[in-house]
Scaffold this active site. Structure first.
Site, short mmCIF file in Angstrom:
data_model
loop_
_atom_site.label_atom_id
_atom_site.label_comp_id
_atom_site.label_asym_id
_atom_site.label_seq_id
_atom_site.Cartn_x
_atom_site.Cartn_y
_atom_site.Cartn_z
CB THR A 102 2.61 -12.54 -6.47
OG1 THR A 102 2.11 -12.58 -7.65
CG2 THR A 102 3.16 -13.99 -5.86
CE LYS A 178 1.90 -14.75 -10.41
NZ LYS A 178 1.31 -13.57 -10.25
CE LYS A 246 5.72 -9.00 -5.06
NZ LYS A 246 5.01 -10.25 -5.11
#
Length: 310
Positions: A102, A178, A246
């Site tokens: 990601t 995503k 994150k």
């Protein structure tokens, strides 16, 4: 593709964490010639024990036709592709990189351009589904890239995923999708934790909350998947608190690039940040509920071993 053809297809998997190990194992069990790569000796040994081969540095995957990158963040992607021991400078022309981590869509676009400049192909192909589905080859892949890259990767994609979404011809669109998923996932986990904390604070039985909500309109996949961790008092990390710090920071960064506010995601990010600051960053992401334990003194279910010891 025949078993012989699979054996002749050399596949590398960089990053033997939960998702990478599962994916490497699934491909190995389906007959692909898989070499895993990880800096941690215990991860390499675990893949060898599962029947695979392993190396310590990405550059040792020079023999591979397809290399999957399943590391934690954009910095690690940069390192394993273009660092001093990176794989990009060692692959044969027209080899394929499937970038599964990601990362920000803007970084995915840049990676695609740099990989193409080296004479290689790249699919921007983030994955979702968790460690169990990775191991069974039943992930969802959100991918974008050239038709030639999809064609070249079709057997490997079929081996690792139950569903492959083709989202465009250029890197960046896979990572964009995503990011939408991670915004929802992070918000849903934080909301599930808040809802459970409120119910417990009001005196409801946590098990009853779970039973009722999973059969009611307030249910979500994350509520159904993560609340059992809370009920068992087991915060062994399947996906850690710090992972969502994150990912939600990438949501925030991308929102700034687009001049678009993401206030609900920002609120969830603050909860995960609070959990990490309280020392729970490496615990399962459901440990975000411990923020409410600290703030309001709720009593959370204990792990079976903990209960026996007290």
């Amino acid at each position: 593709m025949s078993q012989h053809d699979k054996q002749s297809r050399q596949v590398g998997v960089i990053g033997l964490g939960a998702m990478g190990m599962g994916t490497a194992t699934a491909l190995h069990h389906q007959g692909f010639n898989v070499t895993g790569c990880d800096i941690a000796a215990e991860a390499r040994d675990a893949f060898i024990a599962a029947g695979g081969k392993s190396v310590a540095t990405p550059m040792e995957l020079a023999h591979c036709h397809i290399v999957l990158v399943v590391v934690v963040n954009g910095s690690q992607v940069e390192q394993v592709l273009f660092g001093e021991q990176g794989v990009v400078g060692h692959l044969a022309p027209s080899s394929l990189i499937i970038q599964c981590a990601t990362v920000a869509p803007s970084q995915a676009k840049q990676l695609g351009e740099r990989v193409a400049a080296e004479g290689l192909m790249m699919l921007d192909a983030p994955i979702s589904g968790g460690a169990a589905k990775a191991k069974s080859g039943e992930l969802s892949v959100m991918a974008s890239g050239a038709a030639e890259a999809f064609s070249y990767a079709s057997d490997v994609l079929d081996g690792m995923a139950v569903k492959v979404y083709r989202l465009g011809d250029d890197p960046g669109m896979g990572s964009s999708m995503k990011l939408v998923n991670q915004l929802l996932a992070g918000v849903h986990i934080a909301t599930a934790a808040e809802a459970m904390a409120l119910g417990i604070r009001m005196g409801l039985d946590p098990e009853v909350i779970f039973e009722v909500i999973t059969h009611s309109a307030g249910n979500s996949w994350m509520f159904e998947n993560r609340v059992p961790h809370i009920l068992k008092g087991d915060y062994t990390p399947l996906s850690a608190v710090d992972i969502f710090i994150k990912d939600l920071n990438i949501v925030h960064q991308t929102g700034r690039e687009l001049s678009m506010a993401t206030p609900v995601a920002a609120s969830a990010l603050q909860q995960f940040t609070s959990a990490s600051g309280a020392g729970f960053g490496r615990e399962d992401d459901s440990a975000v509920i411990k923020v409410y334990q600290r703030l309001s003194g709720i009593t959370l279910p204990e792990a079976a071993n903990d209960a026996q010891e007290t």
